[in-house]
Design a protein around this motif. Structure first.
Motif, PDB file in Angstrom:
ATOM      1  N   GLU A   1      -5.269   7.190   6.909  1.00 46.20           N
ATOM      2  CA  GLU A   1      -4.275   7.251   7.980  1.00 46.20           C
ATOM      3  C   GLU A   1      -2.879   6.911   7.484  1.00 46.20           C
ATOM      4  O   GLU A   1      -1.887   7.419   8.015  1.00 46.20           O
ATOM      5  CB  GLU A   1      -4.698   6.356   9.140  1.00 46.20           C
ATOM      6  N   VAL A   2      -2.768   6.062   6.461  1.00 51.25           N
ATOM      7  CA  VAL A   2      -1.463   5.832   5.828  1.00 51.25           C
ATOM      8  C   VAL A   2      -0.945   7.148   5.256  1.00 51.25           C
ATOM      9  O   VAL A   2       0.244   7.493   5.418  1.00 51.25           O
ATOM     10  CB  VAL A   2      -1.570   4.765   4.721  1.00 51.25           C
TER      11      VAL A   2
ATOM     12  N   PHE B   1       7.226   8.396   1.106  1.00 53.38           N
ATOM     13  CA  PHE B   1       7.775   7.047   0.950  1.00 53.38           C
ATOM     14  C   PHE B   1       8.300   6.854  -0.468  1.00 53.38           C
ATOM     15  O   PHE B   1       9.410   6.342  -0.667  1.00 53.38           O
ATOM     16  CB  PHE B   1       6.702   6.011   1.268  1.00 53.38           C
ATOM     17  N   ASP B   2       7.534   7.287  -1.451  1.00 51.95           N
ATOM     18  CA  ASP B   2       7.950   7.125  -2.843  1.00 51.95           C
ATOM     19  C   ASP B   2       9.218   7.915  -3.135  1.00 51.95           C
ATOM     20  O   ASP B   2      10.081   7.474  -3.907  1.00 51.95           O
ATOM     21  CB  ASP B   2       6.827   7.571  -3.784  1.00 51.95           C
TER      22      ASP B   2
ATOM     23  N   ALA C   1      11.521   1.497   2.912  1.00 55.20           N
ATOM     24  CA  ALA C   1      12.395   2.321   2.087  1.00 55.20           C
ATOM     25  C   ALA C   1      13.512   2.871   2.962  1.00 55.20           C
ATOM     26  O   ALA C   1      13.292   3.192   4.137  1.00 55.20           O
ATOM     27  CB  ALA C   1      11.624   3.465   1.434  1.00 55.20           C
ATOM     28  N   MET C   2      14.729   2.968   2.395  1.00 51.68           N
ATOM     29  CA  MET C   2      15.875   3.490   3.130  1.00 51.68           C
ATOM     30  C   MET C   2      16.631   4.484   2.252  1.00 51.68           C
ATOM     31  O   MET C   2      16.752   4.298   1.042  1.00 51.68           O
ATOM     32  CB  MET C   2      16.805   2.345   3.563  1.00 51.68           C
TER      33      MET C   2
ATOM     34  N   HIS D   1       0.812  -1.205   0.000  1.00 51.93           N
ATOM     35  CA  HIS D   1       0.000   0.000   0.000  1.00 51.93           C
ATOM     36  C   HIS D   1       0.850   1.262   0.000  1.00 51.93           C
ATOM     37  O   HIS D   1       0.934   2.004   0.983  1.00 51.93           O
ATOM     38  CB  HIS D   1      -0.972  -0.034   1.172  1.00 51.93           C
ATOM     39  N   ALA D   2       1.493   1.479  -1.143  1.00 50.74           N
ATOM     40  CA  ALA D   2       2.257   2.696  -1.415  1.00 50.74           C
ATOM     41  C   ALA D   2       2.330   2.858  -2.921  1.00 50.74           C
ATOM     42  O   ALA D   2       2.281   1.870  -3.673  1.00 50.74           O
ATOM     43  CB  ALA D   2       3.659   2.612  -0.819  1.00 50.74           C
ATOM     44  N   GLY D   3       2.454   4.100  -3.355  1.00 49.70           N
ATOM     45  CA  GLY D   3       2.487   4.357  -4.790  1.00 49.70           C
ATOM     46  C   GLY D   3       3.611   3.628  -5.495  1.00 49.70           C
ATOM     47  O   GLY D   3       3.430   3.089  -6.594  1.00 49.70           O
ATOM     48  N   VAL D   4       4.795   3.561  -4.878  1.00 51.00           N
ATOM     49  CA  VAL D   4       5.945   2.940  -5.520  1.00 51.00           C
ATOM     50  C   VAL D   4       5.742   1.445  -5.711  1.00 51.00           C
ATOM     51  O   VAL D   4       6.377   0.826  -6.565  1.00 51.00           O
ATOM     52  CB  VAL D   4       7.223   3.229  -4.712  1.00 51.00           C
TER      53      VAL D   4
END
Length: 512
Positions: free
Chosen positions: A221-222, A65-66, A274-275, A51-54
């Motif tokens: 909420e994410v 995050f992306d 992600a880092m 559940h993230a665009g990337v």
């Protein structure tokens, strides 16, 4: 001294000066590069992959995050050690599997201070350390010997933390959001303009409008977590701190929906990760090797230049960022769970262990006669099937328990499970069809079983020697809220009334 000697000496002085400044500048540059990095660890509460665009989700908006993924690395196979807050966070901080951490293998537990804690290691080495909001927990850290939360001394926010840092002192900051943990504000997601019709509903949930709307509220909420992480990054950039800060953004366990959180299936254990670390992580890396969150502790210790700890069960992630290095030993990951909440008579656990590879998910359930989601009858607990957070989705599936068209969802969410489960991921990405008894996969199952048993033995898992041990059934349970008997029928009626009153659900029959 003749003119030629004078000229020669002058040339020598110039050459020595050039050499000196070259060496000095080189040394200075190395000194800058050798400075220990700041570490910012940002962790959501109940956020699942993908559940993230990337990752290809077309609805939820996660620009922070992306952006970290674009300029750093994104992980395709990152897994929490256990799909439950306290044991997951204990493994992150202590670098050991939950079964190695005594009572901390449970939710609402006690976390022993005798185990090496990377945040405390950094503080002892000179780092300024601290946290904001949720650190380790829920549980009792004082009973384990900690004076502050194991994630660090508490600060109101990142700004307050930086105000007392001190000049040129490296820091480690833990931002623990409560998002996207329930409860949700009904229709919050739809009000932001997200389209309920574009939601991809996991196949273990019924694809009806009220479930889609529930997922939108989760997405809301994410997105809030993502924005707050973005505010931290903006502060780092304004303060000139971004260039030497290792940033991690992830979650502790899966989404608070049936068959996700508190389960060893992918939606309970597979995490967004992600880092970013400028100059150390090449932008746009997509890492497919398996990662377990016990790997965070050795990663941060290595990044800070501190001695690696033999007691850590994980391995540093830093070698994964070397695109030319061999990355052997990351072709599988091991997972586990013990007691989540007090949801079975006698406060019993639901013990399971699992191994996940690219091809298979294999699970052993040590007490198959127990209810995996909690007892169907209400006792001193959070309600029926209490390991599943109360929600409109949960109530809908519970109502469908007598409906032949919806029984599958009920059994997947709440039904008892066999001693062994095997899922073929290429054909079954949602872990729905157990193939453990299929002769076609007998050799694969035997090999996975050997891998799992070997891991349990090598890591000192008590269940390797005593599969039905009652250790995690009996260790201290420390809730800080009043437990109560709960009849959900009134809440079901309240949701029905919400639908009848026009509560935003387009399909008004989904709760009838």
């Amino acid at each position: 001294m003749n003119p030629s000697q004078t000229k020669s000496n002058r040339c020598s002085i110039v050459l020595y000066a050039i050499l000196f400044f070259t060496l000095f500048l080189g040394y200075s540059q190395k000194s800058v590069e050798a400075k220990p990095p700041n570490i910012v660890f940002m962790i959501a509460d109940d956020w699942s992959y993908p559940h993230a665009g990337v990752y290809g989700d077309a609805v939820v908006r996660t620009p922070t995050f992306d952006g970290l993924a674009k300029n750093g690395a994104v992980f395709e196979n990152a897994y929490c050690a256990a799909p439950s807050c306290s044991p997951s966070r204990a493994s992150i901080l202590l670098g050991k599997y939950p079964h190695q951490l005594e009572s901390a293998g449970n939710l609402w537990s006690v976390i022993p201070s005798k185990f090496t804690n990377w945040m405390r290691m950094l503080e002892d080495s000179g780092y300024h350390t601290g946290k904001s909001r949720k650190g380790w927990g829920p549980g009792d850290f004082e009973a384990g010997g900690y004076s502050n939360n194991p994630a660090g001394k508490d600060y109101e926010d990142f700004d307050a933390f930086l105000e007392v840092k001190g000049k040129d002192r490296p820091f480690a900051f833990w931002f623990g959001s409560q998002d996207p943990h329930r409860d949700y504000e009904t229709n919050a997601g739809a009000k932001t303009g997200m389209d309920v019709n574009r939601v991809s509903v996991p196949e273990f949930l019924p694809d009806v409008s009220c479930v889609r709307n529930d997922i939108l509220d989760y997405y809301y909420e994410v997105e809030r977590f993502d924005r707050e992480c973005g505010n931290i990054l903006t502060k780092l950039e304004r303060e000139g701190l971004l260039k030497n800060t290792l940033i991690v953004m992830t979650s502790d366990n899966g989404m608070p929906f049936p068959r996700a959180k508190a389960n060893l299936y992918d939606y309970g254990t597979r995490m967004p990760l992600a880092m970013y670390w400028k100059g150390h992580i090449e932008g746009g890396l997509r890492i497919k090797e398996f990662v377990n969150f016990v790997d965070f502790a050795p990663t941060f210790v290595q990044a800070a230049g501190l001695p690696q700890q033999a007691e850590f069960s994980g391995n540093s992630l830093l070698p994964l960022f070397d695109t030319e290095a061999t990355k052997a030993g990351r072709d599988m990951v091991f997972l586990e769970r013990e007691r989540h909440a007090n949801v079975r008579k006698g406060n019993l656990s639901y013990p399971s262990r699992a191994v996940r590879t690219h091809e298979y998910l294999y699970i052993q359930n040590f007490e198959p006669d127990r209810w995996p989601a909690g007892d169907p009858t209400v006792h001193q607990s959070v309600g029926q099937y209490g390991d599943v957070d109360n929600s409109i989705t949960k109530y809908l599936i519970m109502q469908g328990g007598g409906n032949p068209e919806k029984d599958t969802y009920f059994e997947l969410a709440f039904g008892k499970r066999p001693p062994e489960e095997l899922y073929i991921l290429e054909k079954d990405p949602y872990n729905l069809r157990n193939e453990a008894n299929n002769p076609k996969y007998a050799s694969a199952l035997n090999l996975l079983r050997k891998h799992l048993i070997g891991w349990m033995e090598n890591t000192g898992d008590l269940r390797a020697r005593e599969p039905q041990t009652n250790y995690w059934d009996e260790v201290l349970y420390t809730p800080n809220y009043q437990m109560e008997n709960k009849d959900i029928s009134a809440e079901i009626q309240a949701y029905k009334q919400l639908v009848r009153d026009g509560g935003g659900f387009k399909d008004r029959s989904c709760l009838e």
